[in-house]
Write a protein that holds these residues in place. Sequence first.
Motif, PDB file in Angstrom:
ATOM      1  N   TRP A 248       0.841  -1.207   0.000  1.00 43.70           N
ATOM      2  CA  TRP A 248       0.000   0.000   0.000  1.00 43.70           C
ATOM      3  C   TRP A 248       0.873   1.252   0.000  1.00 43.70           C
ATOM      4  CZ3 TRP A 248      -0.431   3.875   3.744  1.00 43.70           C
ATOM      5  CH2 TRP A 248      -1.479   4.770   3.563  1.00 43.70           C
ATOM      6  N   GLU A 249       1.964   1.243   0.779  1.00 39.85           N
ATOM      7  CA  GLU A 249       2.850   2.405   0.805  1.00 39.85           C
ATOM      8  C   GLU A 249       3.452   2.670  -0.573  1.00 39.85           C
ATOM      9  OE1 GLU A 249       5.717   1.744   3.893  1.00 39.85           O
ATOM     10  OE2 GLU A 249       4.480   2.769   5.361  1.00 39.85           O
ATOM     11  N   LEU A 267      -8.062  -8.973  -2.298  1.00 37.98           N
ATOM     12  CA  LEU A 267      -8.206  -8.216  -1.056  1.00 37.98           C
ATOM     13  C   LEU A 267      -7.905  -6.734  -1.232  1.00 37.98           C
ATOM     14  CD1 LEU A 267      -6.203 -10.633   1.296  1.00 37.98           C
ATOM     15  CD2 LEU A 267      -8.698 -10.488   1.103  1.00 37.98           C
ATOM     16  N   TRP A 268      -7.389  -6.372  -2.410  1.00 35.36           N
ATOM     17  CA  TRP A 268      -6.803  -5.040  -2.569  1.00 35.36           C
ATOM     18  C   TRP A 268      -7.828  -3.923  -2.384  1.00 35.36           C
ATOM     19  CZ3 TRP A 268      -2.405  -3.222  -1.719  1.00 35.36           C
ATOM     20  CH2 TRP A 268      -1.981  -1.990  -2.236  1.00 35.36           C
ATOM     21  N   ASP A 269      -8.947  -4.016  -3.065  1.00 35.16           N
ATOM     22  CA  ASP A 269      -9.956  -2.970  -2.940  1.00 35.16           C
ATOM     23  C   ASP A 269     -10.469  -2.861  -1.498  1.00 35.16           C
ATOM     24  OD1 ASP A 269      -9.744  -2.321  -5.586  1.00 35.16           O
ATOM     25  OD2 ASP A 269     -11.435  -3.567  -6.222  1.00 35.16           O
ATOM     26  N   GLU A 270     -10.604  -4.008  -0.860  1.00 35.55           N
ATOM     27  CA  GLU A 270     -11.062  -4.007   0.528  1.00 35.55           C
ATOM     28  C   GLU A 270     -10.029  -3.310   1.429  1.00 35.55           C
ATOM     29  OE1 GLU A 270     -12.206  -7.213   4.085  1.00 35.55           O
ATOM     30  OE2 GLU A 270     -11.899  -7.901   2.014  1.00 35.55           O
ATOM     31  N   LEU A 272      -7.810  -1.020   0.482  1.00 38.99           N
ATOM     32  CA  LEU A 272      -7.825   0.409   0.177  1.00 38.99           C
ATOM     33  C   LEU A 272      -8.950   1.112   0.938  1.00 38.99           C
ATOM     34  CD1 LEU A 272      -7.137   0.531  -3.677  1.00 38.99           C
ATOM     35  CD2 LEU A 272      -5.546   0.996  -1.801  1.00 38.99           C
ATOM     36  N   ALA A 273     -10.113   0.471   0.983  1.00 41.41           N
ATOM     37  CA  ALA A 273     -11.238   1.053   1.723  1.00 41.41           C
ATOM     38  C   ALA A 273     -10.929   1.118   3.215  1.00 41.41           C
ATOM     39  CB  ALA A 273     -12.496   0.222   1.475  1.00 41.41           C
ATOM     40  N   PHE A 274     -10.225   0.107   3.709  1.00 41.90           N
ATOM     41  CA  PHE A 274      -9.857   0.069   5.123  1.00 41.90           C
ATOM     42  C   PHE A 274      -8.892   1.198   5.477  1.00 41.90           C
ATOM     43  CE2 PHE A 274      -6.660  -1.462   8.229  1.00 41.90           C
ATOM     44  CZ  PHE A 274      -7.466  -1.538   9.355  1.00 41.90           C
TER      45      PHE A 274
END
Length: 283
Positions: A248-249, A267-270, A272-274
Amino acid sequence: MKFGVTIAPRIGDWKLFVDLETMGYDCAWAADSQMLYSDAYATLALAAANTSRIRLGTGVSVAGVRLAPVTAHSIASINQLAPGRVFLGIGTGHTAMRVMGKHPVKARAFREYLRVLRALLHGEEVDYALADGEEKADIRFLHPDMGFIDVAHPVPVYVAADGPLALKAAGAYGDGRVCSHNQTRARLQKSLETMQQGAAAVGRTLPENFHTAALSYACVLRPGEKMNSDRVIDEIGPMAAATLHYWWELYQKDGDTSTVSQRCMNLWDEYLAFTEKMQTPPA
Protein backbone atom coordinates in the motif's frame (compact mmCIF):
# COMPACT_ATOMS: atom_id res chain seq x y z
CA MET A 1 20.40 -21.88 -2.51
CA LYS A 2 21.18 -21.36 1.15
CA PHE A 3 18.83 -20.93 4.08
CA GLY A 4 18.95 -18.57 7.01
CA VAL A 5 16.65 -17.40 9.78
CA THR A 6 15.90 -13.89 10.99
CA ILE A 7 15.52 -13.59 14.75
CA ALA A 8 13.81 -10.83 16.70
CA PRO A 9 16.69 -10.40 19.15
CA ARG A 10 15.87 -10.85 22.80
CA ILE A 11 19.22 -10.63 24.56
CA GLY A 12 18.54 -13.77 26.61
CA ASP A 13 17.68 -15.80 23.51
CA TRP A 14 21.19 -15.78 22.02
CA LYS A 15 21.18 -19.58 22.31
CA LEU A 16 18.76 -19.65 19.37
CA PHE A 17 21.77 -18.82 17.16
CA VAL A 18 23.56 -21.86 18.58
CA ASP A 19 20.49 -24.00 17.85
CA LEU A 20 20.36 -22.74 14.26
CA GLU A 21 24.02 -23.64 13.79
CA THR A 22 23.36 -27.12 15.17
CA MET A 23 20.45 -27.56 12.75
CA GLY A 24 22.70 -26.73 9.80
CA TYR A 25 21.45 -23.30 8.75
CA ASP A 26 23.90 -21.24 6.71
CA CYS A 27 23.25 -17.91 8.41
CA ALA A 28 21.28 -16.11 11.11
CA TRP A 29 20.12 -12.51 10.94
CA ALA A 30 19.38 -10.30 13.94
CA ALA A 31 16.61 -7.80 13.31
CA ASP A 32 17.38 -4.21 14.29
CA SER A 33 14.59 -2.05 15.68
CA GLN A 34 15.57 -0.03 18.72
CA MET A 35 12.06 0.62 20.03
CA LEU A 36 11.03 -3.03 19.77
CA TYR A 37 13.87 -5.46 20.50
CA SER A 38 17.14 -5.90 22.35
CA ASP A 39 20.20 -4.41 20.69
CA ALA A 40 21.09 -6.41 17.58
CA TYR A 41 24.84 -6.00 17.99
CA ALA A 42 24.87 -7.02 21.66
CA THR A 43 22.92 -10.14 20.75
CA LEU A 44 25.24 -10.90 17.83
CA ALA A 45 28.26 -10.57 20.11
CA LEU A 46 26.90 -13.31 22.36
CA ALA A 47 26.07 -15.44 19.32
CA ALA A 48 29.52 -14.93 17.82
CA ALA A 49 31.24 -15.94 21.04
CA ASN A 50 29.24 -19.16 21.25
CA THR A 51 29.22 -20.41 17.65
CA SER A 52 31.91 -21.51 15.24
CA ARG A 53 30.43 -22.02 11.77
CA ILE A 54 27.18 -20.19 11.12
CA ARG A 55 27.36 -16.78 9.42
CA LEU A 56 26.01 -13.93 11.54
CA GLY A 57 24.72 -10.49 10.68
CA THR A 58 22.06 -7.84 10.96
CA GLY A 59 18.78 -8.26 9.18
CA VAL A 60 18.75 -5.41 8.64
CA SER A 61 20.56 -2.61 10.47
CA VAL A 62 19.06 0.86 10.18
CA ALA A 63 20.99 3.73 8.63
CA GLY A 64 18.83 6.39 10.23
CA VAL A 65 19.61 5.59 13.86
CA ARG A 66 23.42 5.26 13.73
CA LEU A 67 26.17 7.21 12.00
CA ALA A 68 27.94 5.27 9.26
CA PRO A 69 31.26 5.10 11.21
CA VAL A 70 29.36 3.78 14.26
CA THR A 71 27.66 1.03 12.24
CA ALA A 72 31.00 0.10 10.66
CA HIS A 73 32.63 0.02 14.10
CA SER A 74 29.86 -2.12 15.61
CA ILE A 75 29.86 -4.82 12.94
CA ALA A 76 33.68 -4.80 12.73
CA SER A 77 33.73 -5.49 16.48
CA ILE A 78 31.51 -8.55 15.93
CA ASN A 79 33.88 -9.54 13.12
CA GLN A 80 36.73 -9.57 15.64
CA LEU A 81 34.83 -12.31 17.51
CA ALA A 82 33.90 -14.29 14.40
CA PRO A 83 36.33 -13.26 11.64
CA GLY A 84 35.19 -14.00 8.13
CA ARG A 85 31.68 -15.16 8.99
CA VAL A 86 30.03 -11.81 9.69
CA PHE A 87 27.89 -9.75 7.29
CA LEU A 88 25.99 -6.49 7.53
CA GLY A 89 22.44 -6.14 6.28
CA ILE A 90 21.59 -2.45 6.02
CA GLY A 91 18.46 -0.54 5.07
CA THR A 92 16.71 2.82 5.32
CA GLY A 93 14.50 1.83 8.26
CA HIS A 94 10.89 1.34 7.25
CA THR A 95 10.08 -0.13 10.67
CA ALA A 96 12.67 1.33 13.04
CA MET A 97 12.11 4.86 11.77
CA ARG A 98 8.34 4.77 11.37
CA VAL A 99 7.83 3.35 14.86
CA MET A 100 9.21 6.71 16.07
CA GLY A 101 7.00 8.64 13.66
CA LYS A 102 9.96 9.37 11.38
CA HIS A 103 10.52 8.71 7.70
CA PRO A 104 13.09 6.27 6.33
CA VAL A 105 16.43 7.69 5.20
CA LYS A 106 16.26 9.47 1.85
CA ALA A 107 17.91 7.85 -1.16
CA ARG A 108 20.76 10.34 -1.58
CA ALA A 109 21.73 10.21 2.09
CA PHE A 110 21.51 6.41 2.06
CA ARG A 111 23.86 6.20 -0.92
CA GLU A 112 26.41 8.41 0.85
CA TYR A 113 26.04 6.31 3.99
CA LEU A 114 26.86 3.16 2.01
CA ARG A 115 29.88 4.79 0.40
CA VAL A 116 31.42 5.64 3.77
CA LEU A 117 30.42 2.31 5.30
CA ARG A 118 31.96 0.20 2.57
CA ALA A 119 35.26 2.08 2.62
CA LEU A 120 35.67 1.77 6.38
CA LEU A 121 34.84 -1.93 6.37
CA HIS A 122 37.60 -2.44 3.79
CA GLY A 123 40.11 -0.68 6.03
CA GLU A 124 40.25 2.40 3.81
CA GLU A 125 40.36 6.11 4.54
CA VAL A 126 37.27 7.97 3.37
CA ASP A 127 36.05 11.56 3.34
CA TYR A 128 33.11 12.04 5.67
CA ALA A 129 30.79 14.82 6.85
CA LEU A 130 28.53 14.50 9.86
CA ALA A 131 25.74 16.49 8.20
CA ASP A 132 24.79 18.00 4.85
CA GLY A 133 26.73 21.15 4.09
CA GLU A 134 29.46 20.40 6.59
CA GLU A 135 33.03 20.31 5.34
CA LYS A 136 34.25 16.74 4.87
CA ALA A 137 37.25 15.34 6.70
CA ASP A 138 39.17 12.13 6.03
CA ILE A 139 38.52 9.41 8.60
CA ARG A 140 39.75 5.86 9.13
CA PHE A 141 39.96 3.33 11.95
CA LEU A 142 43.08 4.26 13.90
CA HIS A 143 44.00 0.89 15.46
CA PRO A 144 42.74 -1.82 13.10
CA ASP A 145 45.52 -4.24 14.06
CA MET A 146 45.25 -4.05 17.86
CA GLY A 147 42.32 -6.44 18.37
CA PHE A 148 39.56 -3.88 18.77
CA ILE A 149 37.97 -4.59 15.38
CA ASP A 150 38.58 -6.76 12.32
CA VAL A 151 38.61 -5.17 8.87
CA ALA A 152 41.28 -7.52 7.56
CA HIS A 153 38.36 -9.81 6.70
CA PRO A 154 36.05 -7.34 4.89
CA VAL A 155 32.46 -7.56 6.09
CA PRO A 156 30.05 -8.02 3.15
CA VAL A 157 27.38 -5.33 2.96
CA TYR A 158 23.93 -6.56 1.90
CA VAL A 159 21.67 -3.65 1.00
CA ALA A 160 17.92 -3.84 1.50
CA ALA A 161 16.66 -2.34 -1.74
CA ASP A 162 13.46 -2.37 -3.79
CA GLY A 163 13.19 1.07 -5.39
CA PRO A 164 15.41 2.12 -8.32
CA LEU A 165 17.61 4.57 -6.38
CA ALA A 166 18.29 2.12 -3.56
CA LEU A 167 18.98 -0.62 -6.13
CA LYS A 168 21.55 1.59 -7.87
CA ALA A 169 23.19 2.31 -4.51
CA ALA A 170 23.30 -1.42 -3.81
CA GLY A 171 25.02 -1.96 -7.13
CA ALA A 172 27.50 0.81 -6.44
CA TYR A 173 28.49 -0.07 -2.88
CA GLY A 174 26.91 -3.36 -1.87
CA ASP A 175 28.10 -6.95 -1.89
CA GLY A 176 24.54 -8.17 -2.09
CA ARG A 177 20.90 -7.20 -2.04
CA VAL A 178 18.08 -8.05 0.34
CA CYS A 179 14.61 -8.13 -1.23
CA SER A 180 11.75 -7.35 1.11
CA HIS A 181 9.47 -9.95 -0.45
CA ASN A 182 9.35 -12.58 -3.16
CA GLN A 183 9.29 -11.17 -6.68
CA THR A 184 8.49 -12.44 -10.15
CA ARG A 185 11.37 -13.47 -12.39
CA ALA A 186 10.77 -10.46 -14.64
CA ARG A 187 10.91 -8.03 -11.70
CA LEU A 188 14.04 -9.69 -10.31
CA GLN A 189 15.72 -9.35 -13.70
CA LYS A 190 14.78 -5.67 -13.85
CA SER A 191 16.18 -5.18 -10.35
CA LEU A 192 19.44 -6.85 -11.37
CA GLU A 193 19.76 -4.61 -14.41
CA THR A 194 19.21 -1.53 -12.22
CA MET A 195 21.94 -2.68 -9.82
CA GLN A 196 24.29 -3.28 -12.74
CA GLN A 197 23.65 0.30 -13.86
CA GLY A 198 24.53 1.51 -10.37
CA ALA A 199 27.74 -0.49 -10.38
CA ALA A 200 28.75 0.79 -13.82
CA ALA A 201 28.24 4.40 -12.68
CA VAL A 202 31.13 4.02 -10.22
CA GLY A 203 33.30 1.96 -12.56
CA ARG A 204 32.41 -1.33 -10.94
CA THR A 205 31.16 -4.67 -12.22
CA LEU A 206 28.91 -6.75 -10.01
CA PRO A 207 30.88 -9.82 -8.93
CA GLU A 208 29.63 -13.30 -9.79
CA ASN A 209 29.18 -14.01 -6.08
CA PHE A 210 26.95 -10.96 -5.56
CA HIS A 211 24.65 -12.17 -2.79
CA THR A 212 20.88 -12.06 -3.17
CA ALA A 213 18.44 -12.74 -0.35
CA ALA A 214 14.65 -12.74 -0.27
CA LEU A 215 12.66 -12.54 2.93
CA SER A 216 10.02 -15.24 3.29
CA TYR A 217 7.75 -16.12 6.17
CA ALA A 218 6.70 -19.56 7.32
CA CYS A 219 4.87 -21.38 10.07
CA VAL A 220 5.28 -25.13 10.60
CA LEU A 221 1.90 -26.82 10.93
CA ARG A 222 1.28 -29.29 13.70
CA PRO A 223 -0.05 -32.74 12.69
CA GLY A 224 -3.61 -32.28 11.44
CA GLU A 225 -3.55 -28.51 11.94
CA LYS A 226 -5.34 -26.32 9.40
CA MET A 227 -3.74 -23.28 7.77
CA ASN A 228 -6.49 -21.03 9.15
CA SER A 229 -6.19 -22.17 12.76
CA ASP A 230 -6.05 -19.46 15.42
CA ARG A 231 -2.43 -20.35 16.23
CA VAL A 232 -1.27 -20.04 12.62
CA ILE A 233 -3.10 -16.75 12.19
CA ASP A 234 -1.47 -15.43 15.37
CA GLU A 235 1.95 -16.55 14.13
CA ILE A 236 1.88 -15.19 10.57
CA GLY A 237 -0.91 -12.62 10.64
CA PRO A 238 1.28 -9.65 11.67
CA MET A 239 3.79 -10.24 8.87
CA ALA A 240 1.02 -10.79 6.33
CA ALA A 241 -0.57 -7.49 7.36
CA ALA A 242 2.82 -5.72 7.30
CA THR A 243 3.48 -6.98 3.77
CA LEU A 244 0.06 -5.83 2.58
CA HIS A 245 0.66 -2.39 4.10
CA TYR A 246 4.10 -2.19 2.49
CA TRP A 247 2.49 -2.72 -0.92
CA TRP A 248 0.00 0.00 0.00
CA GLU A 249 2.85 2.40 0.81
CA LEU A 250 4.41 1.79 -2.62
CA TYR A 251 1.00 2.26 -4.22
CA GLN A 252 0.64 5.64 -2.50
CA LYS A 253 3.75 6.92 -4.29
CA ASP A 254 2.84 6.21 -7.90
CA GLY A 255 -0.36 4.16 -8.07
CA ASP A 256 1.59 1.10 -9.21
CA THR A 257 0.14 -2.24 -8.09
CA SER A 258 2.70 -4.44 -9.86
CA THR A 259 4.33 -5.31 -6.53
CA VAL A 260 1.10 -6.69 -5.08
CA SER A 261 0.99 -10.47 -5.12
CA GLN A 262 -1.68 -11.77 -7.49
CA ARG A 263 -2.91 -14.01 -4.70
CA CYS A 264 -3.79 -10.90 -2.70
CA MET A 265 -5.42 -8.84 -5.44
CA ASN A 266 -8.85 -10.03 -4.36
CA LEU A 267 -8.21 -8.22 -1.06
CA TRP A 268 -6.80 -5.04 -2.57
CA ASP A 269 -9.96 -2.97 -2.94
CA GLU A 270 -11.06 -4.01 0.53
CA TYR A 271 -7.71 -2.92 1.99
CA LEU A 272 -7.83 0.41 0.18
CA ALA A 273 -11.24 1.05 1.72
CA PHE A 274 -9.86 0.07 5.12
CA THR A 275 -6.89 2.45 4.93
CA GLU A 276 -9.16 5.36 4.03
CA LYS A 277 -10.69 5.05 7.49
CA MET A 278 -7.30 4.93 9.24
CA GLN A 279 -5.53 7.90 10.77
CA THR A 280 -2.34 7.11 8.89
CA PRO A 281 0.55 9.55 8.35
CA PRO A 282 1.59 10.03 4.72
CA ALA A 283 3.89 7.29 3.42
